[in-house]
Design a protein around this motif. Structure first.
Motif, PDB file in Angstrom:
ATOM      1  N   ASP A   1      36.466 -20.629  41.592  1.00 33.06           N
ATOM      2  CA  ASP A   1      37.859 -20.396  41.182  1.00 33.06           C
ATOM      3  C   ASP A   1      38.130 -18.899  41.033  1.00 33.06           C
ATOM      4  O   ASP A   1      39.212 -18.409  41.379  1.00 33.06           O
ATOM      5  CB  ASP A   1      38.150 -21.058  39.822  1.00 33.06           C
ATOM      6  N   TYR A   2      37.145 -18.188  40.483  1.00 31.42           N
ATOM      7  CA  TYR A   2      37.317 -16.749  40.237  1.00 31.42           C
ATOM      8  C   TYR A   2      37.171 -15.954  41.536  1.00 31.42           C
ATOM      9  O   TYR A   2      37.885 -14.984  41.766  1.00 31.42           O
ATOM     10  CB  TYR A   2      36.297 -16.259  39.200  1.00 31.42           C
ATOM     11  N   ILE A   3      36.232 -16.390  42.367  1.00 29.98           N
ATOM     12  CA  ILE A   3      36.028 -15.705  43.652  1.00 29.98           C
ATOM     13  C   ILE A   3      37.298 -15.848  44.510  1.00 29.98           C
ATOM     14  O   ILE A   3      37.758 -14.890  45.119  1.00 29.98           O
ATOM     15  CB  ILE A   3      34.796 -16.290  44.385  1.00 29.98           C
ATOM     16  N   ASP A   4      37.858 -17.047  44.535  1.00 30.49           N
ATOM     17  CA  ASP A   4      39.106 -17.274  45.285  1.00 30.49           C
ATOM     18  C   ASP A   4      40.212 -16.332  44.807  1.00 30.49           C
ATOM     19  O   ASP A   4      40.992 -15.808  45.608  1.00 30.49           O
ATOM     20  CB  ASP A   4      39.603 -18.714  45.099  1.00 30.49           C
ATOM     21  N   ALA A   5      40.280 -16.147  43.482  1.00 28.47           N
ATOM     22  CA  ALA A   5      41.335 -15.286  42.921  1.00 28.47           C
ATOM     23  C   ALA A   5      41.157 -13.849  43.394  1.00 28.47           C
ATOM     24  O   ALA A   5      42.144 -13.164  43.710  1.00 28.47           O
ATOM     25  CB  ALA A   5      41.309 -15.343  41.399  1.00 28.47           C
ATOM     26  N   VAL A   6      39.910 -13.386  43.466  1.00 25.30           N
ATOM     27  CA  VAL A   6      39.663 -12.018  43.928  1.00 25.30           C
ATOM     28  C   VAL A   6      40.040 -11.890  45.408  1.00 25.30           C
ATOM     29  O   VAL A   6      40.645 -10.902  45.822  1.00 25.30           O
ATOM     30  CB  VAL A   6      38.197 -11.603  43.681  1.00 25.30           C
ATOM     31  N   LEU A   7      39.715 -12.911  46.178  1.00 21.67           N
ATOM     32  CA  LEU A   7      40.058 -12.871  47.605  1.00 21.67           C
ATOM     33  C   LEU A   7      41.573 -12.831  47.804  1.00 21.67           C
ATOM     34  O   LEU A   7      42.088 -12.099  48.643  1.00 21.67           O
ATOM     35  CB  LEU A   7      39.461 -14.095  48.328  1.00 21.67           C
ATOM     36  N   TRP A   8      42.267 -13.594  46.989  1.00 25.50           N
ATOM     37  CA  TRP A   8      43.737 -13.597  47.031  1.00 25.50           C
ATOM     38  C   TRP A   8      44.270 -12.223  46.619  1.00 25.50           C
ATOM     39  O   TRP A   8      45.135 -11.645  47.274  1.00 25.50           O
ATOM     40  CB  TRP A   8      44.256 -14.726  46.140  1.00 25.50           C
ATOM     41  N   ALA A   9      43.716 -11.675  45.547  1.00 26.96           N
ATOM     42  CA  ALA A   9      44.139 -10.346  45.074  1.00 26.96           C
ATOM     43  C   ALA A   9      43.912  -9.311  46.173  1.00 26.96           C
ATOM     44  O   ALA A   9      44.766  -8.457  46.423  1.00 26.96           O
ATOM     45  CB  ALA A   9      43.361  -9.952  43.817  1.00 26.96           C
ATOM     46  N   ARG A  10      42.793  -9.411  46.860  1.00 23.37           N
ATOM     47  CA  ARG A  10      42.473  -8.459  47.923  1.00 23.37           C
ATOM     48  C   ARG A  10      43.510  -8.546  49.053  1.00 23.37           C
ATOM     49  O   ARG A  10      43.866  -7.548  49.657  1.00 23.37           O
ATOM     50  CB  ARG A  10      41.066  -8.760  48.460  1.00 23.37           C
ATOM     51  N   SER A  11      43.988  -9.758  49.292  1.00 22.28           N
ATOM     52  CA  SER A  11      44.944  -9.923  50.394  1.00 22.28           C
ATOM     53  C   SER A  11      46.332  -9.399  50.054  1.00 22.28           C
ATOM     54  O   SER A  11      47.121  -9.106  50.940  1.00 22.28           O
ATOM     55  CB  SER A  11      45.015 -11.402  50.805  1.00 22.28           C
ATOM     56  N   ILE A  12      46.655  -9.278  48.761  1.00 21.87           N
ATOM     57  CA  ILE A  12      48.016  -8.845  48.410  1.00 21.87           C
ATOM     58  C   ILE A  12      48.084  -7.474  47.748  1.00 21.87           C
ATOM     59  O   ILE A  12      49.156  -6.889  47.663  1.00 21.87           O
ATOM     60  CB  ILE A  12      48.735  -9.853  47.470  1.00 21.87           C
ATOM     61  N   ALA A  13      46.981  -6.950  47.267  1.00 25.77           N
ATOM     62  CA  ALA A  13      47.089  -5.737  46.441  1.00 25.77           C
ATOM     63  C   ALA A  13      45.947  -4.757  46.657  1.00 25.77           C
ATOM     64  O   ALA A  13      45.205  -4.440  45.728  1.00 25.77           O
ATOM     65  CB  ALA A  13      47.182  -6.132  44.970  1.00 25.77           C
ATOM     66  N   LYS A  14      45.815  -4.239  47.842  1.00 25.27           N
ATOM     67  CA  LYS A  14      44.843  -3.170  48.079  1.00 25.27           C
ATOM     68  C   LYS A  14      45.189  -1.991  47.168  1.00 25.27           C
ATOM     69  O   LYS A  14      46.357  -1.657  47.015  1.00 25.27           O
ATOM     70  CB  LYS A  14      44.901  -2.715  49.543  1.00 25.27           C
TER      71      LYS A  14
ATOM     72  N   ALA B   1      43.069 -23.697  42.977  1.00 26.72           N
ATOM     73  CA  ALA B   1      43.476 -24.440  44.174  1.00 26.72           C
ATOM     74  C   ALA B   1      44.341 -25.652  43.824  1.00 26.72           C
ATOM     75  O   ALA B   1      45.152 -26.109  44.628  1.00 26.72           O
ATOM     76  CB  ALA B   1      42.238 -24.874  44.944  1.00 26.72           C
ATOM     77  N   LYS B   2      44.180 -26.162  42.593  1.00 32.92           N
ATOM     78  CA  LYS B   2      44.971 -27.334  42.181  1.00 32.92           C
ATOM     79  C   LYS B   2      46.259 -26.945  41.470  1.00 32.92           C
ATOM     80  O   LYS B   2      46.945 -27.798  40.902  1.00 32.92           O
ATOM     81  CB  LYS B   2      44.119 -28.215  41.261  1.00 32.92           C
ATOM     82  N   GLY B   3      46.532 -25.634  41.455  1.00 39.58           N
ATOM     83  CA  GLY B   3      47.777 -25.176  40.840  1.00 39.58           C
ATOM     84  C   GLY B   3      47.717 -25.062  39.328  1.00 39.58           C
ATOM     85  O   GLY B   3      48.750 -24.961  38.672  1.00 39.58           O
ATOM     86  N   ARG B   4      46.504 -25.060  38.770  1.00 34.15           N
ATOM     87  CA  ARG B   4      46.385 -24.903  37.320  1.00 34.15           C
ATOM     88  C   ARG B   4      46.204 -23.424  36.992  1.00 34.15           C
ATOM     89  O   ARG B   4      45.403 -22.740  37.623  1.00 34.15           O
ATOM     90  CB  ARG B   4      45.194 -25.705  36.784  1.00 34.15           C
ATOM     91  N   ARG B   5      46.928 -22.998  35.985  1.00 37.90           N
ATOM     92  CA  ARG B   5      46.896 -21.592  35.625  1.00 37.90           C
ATOM     93  C   ARG B   5      45.574 -21.240  34.947  1.00 37.90           C
ATOM     94  O   ARG B   5      45.035 -22.011  34.168  1.00 37.90           O
ATOM     95  CB  ARG B   5      48.052 -21.313  34.673  1.00 37.90           C
TER      96      ARG B   5
ATOM     97  N   SER C   1      42.907 -17.633  33.559  1.00 34.92           N
ATOM     98  CA  SER C   1      42.810 -16.193  33.308  1.00 34.92           C
ATOM     99  C   SER C   1      41.496 -15.676  33.877  1.00 34.92           C
ATOM    100  O   SER C   1      40.652 -16.447  34.320  1.00 34.92           O
ATOM    101  CB  SER C   1      42.878 -15.921  31.806  1.00 34.92           C
ATOM    102  N   SER C   2      41.322 -14.368  33.837  1.00 30.43           N
ATOM    103  CA  SER C   2      40.108 -13.770  34.395  1.00 30.43           C
ATOM    104  C   SER C   2      38.983 -13.673  33.367  1.00 30.43           C
ATOM    105  O   SER C   2      37.970 -13.052  33.624  1.00 30.43           O
ATOM    106  CB  SER C   2      40.423 -12.392  34.967  1.00 30.43           C
ATOM    107  N   TYR C   3      39.196 -14.251  32.192  1.00 29.08           N
ATOM    108  CA  TYR C   3      38.087 -14.377  31.227  1.00 29.08           C
ATOM    109  C   TYR C   3      37.129 -15.444  31.737  1.00 29.08           C
ATOM    110  O   TYR C   3      37.556 -16.539  32.112  1.00 29.08           O
ATOM    111  CB  TYR C   3      38.606 -14.797  29.850  1.00 29.08           C
ATOM    112  N   LEU C   4      35.846 -15.113  31.722  1.00 32.09           N
ATOM    113  CA  LEU C   4      34.881 -16.057  32.290  1.00 32.09           C
ATOM    114  C   LEU C   4      34.483 -17.185  31.333  1.00 32.09           C
ATOM    115  O   LEU C   4      33.692 -18.046  31.684  1.00 32.09           O
ATOM    116  CB  LEU C   4      33.623 -15.311  32.753  1.00 32.09           C
ATOM    117  N   TRP C   5      35.043 -17.184  30.116  1.00 30.20           N
ATOM    118  CA  TRP C   5      34.598 -18.187  29.141  1.00 30.20           C
ATOM    119  C   TRP C   5      34.771 -19.617  29.640  1.00 30.20           C
ATOM    120  O   TRP C   5      33.964 -20.491  29.318  1.00 30.20           O
ATOM    121  CB  TRP C   5      35.305 -18.007  27.799  1.00 30.20           C
ATOM    122  N   ALA C   6      35.804 -19.833  30.463  1.00 31.34           N
ATOM    123  CA  ALA C   6      36.092 -21.206  30.896  1.00 31.34           C
ATOM    124  C   ALA C   6      34.948 -21.770  31.748  1.00 31.34           C
ATOM    125  O   ALA C   6      34.752 -22.987  31.792  1.00 31.34           O
ATOM    126  CB  ALA C   6      37.409 -21.242  31.649  1.00 31.34           C
TER     127      ALA C   6
END
Ligand SMILES: [Zn+2]
Length: 292
Positions: free
Chosen positions: A217-230, A196-200, A202-207
């Motif tokens: 942060d990861y849940i938001d990314a999945v929601l975004w992915a769902r909205s653009i790439a069914k 949300a703050k514009g920081r890049r 990855s989908s590795y959960l180590w962070a």
């Protein structure tokens, strides 16, 4: 062909390799921290893997397990029933001894013959242990080059999952041939995206485990992915050891370990409940895609 009715697919992948491992100058294989000890340890990996697999069972999730062949052998020698525990999951390959194929840290890029030997041996070991075909590969440090890709193709791998693709508006999340390496081998890439703050990130959960990210942060990314790439695939990745030790091999205290599991379980339970999101093994996703 419209993908509008399809869900977003999500893969949970595990890179099963030695605890807090690092490439080392002057050698091809990896060592666990502290590297001065010259050893690889699998204690945290074992604990993390055992519990993640229980967790995946609990949530009824089929995952993709990228095993480093040596780690698989060590876990079995340590009386872990890997074939039994991995039964519902895809078994894929994460090299022989976590080789620094490109020599970025070792300073010694491996030649084609040595890469071939390592990949062939790793695949053979895993096929022997698990008694099934190994179709997927993820390179150590997610670093591949033309030689590796060619060898993967020749050795009979069906796909690689080492590349990272930025999840822009054009992101579709589907497999693609590795043309940049003059190859037709298919790639199931890892996504990178912005928080949300514009920081890049990855989908590795180590962070999360290192306290640098929150599960949202990861849940938001999945929601975004769902909205653009069914119909696309969003690949998560986890190192089992990272639930118990940090990147430097320092054990997390009890509270932190507890927090790590809570975060992981939160993400899995959210993914499970999400509308129009389906969790899938990477090999099954690819089979499905190839049949379309
Ligand atoms: Zn690894």
């Amino acid at each position: 062909m419209t993908k509008i009715d399809e869900p977003l697919y999500v893969a949970i992948s595990l890179d099963i390799d030695p605890d807090a491992n690092s490439a080392v100058e002057g050698r091809h294989d990896t060592l666990s921290f502290p590297i001065e000890h010259g050893k690889v340890s699998i204690e945290a990996c074992r604990k993390g893997l055992q519990r993640i697999l229980e967790c995946l069972d609990f949530y009824d999730i089929d995952a993709t397990l990228f095993y480093e062949a040596r780690t698989a052998q060590m876990l079995i020698a340590d009386r872990m029933d890997l074939p039994g525990l991995s039964e519902r999951h895809e078994v894929a390959c994460h090299s022989l001894k976590h080789e620094d194929f490109l020599g970025k840290v070792s300073g010694m890029p491996m030649d084609e013959k040595s890469i071939d030997n390592a990949v062939t041996e790793a695949k053979g070991i895993l096929e022997d242990i698990f008694k099934r075909d190994i179709k997927g590969f993820r390179a150590p440090y997610t670093r591949i080059n033309r030689a590796i890709v060619k060898i993967l193709e020749q050795t009979g791998f069906q796909y690689d999952s080492s590349e990272t693709i930025a999840m822009g508006k054009e992101w579709k999340g589907g497999p693609f041939p590795l043309e940049m390496f003059d190859s037709n081998l298919l790639e199931l890439a890892l996504p990178s995206f912005y928080d949300a703050k514009g920081r890049r990130m990855s989908s590795y959960l180590w962070a999360i485990f290192e306290g640098r990210r929150v599960s949202g942060d990861y849940i938001d990314a999945v929601l975004w992915a769902r909205s653009i790439a069914k119909g696309g695939l969003f690949v998560f990745s986890i190192h089992p050891w990272h639930l118990y030790v940090d990147c430097q091999g320092n054990p997390f205290n009890r509270e932190q370990v507890q927090k790590n599991w809570e975060n992981l379980e939160y993400i899995l339970s959210q993914l499970k409940q999400m509308q129009e999101v389906q969790i899938i093994r990477q090999d099954n996703y690819l089979d499905q895609w190839l049949q379309l």
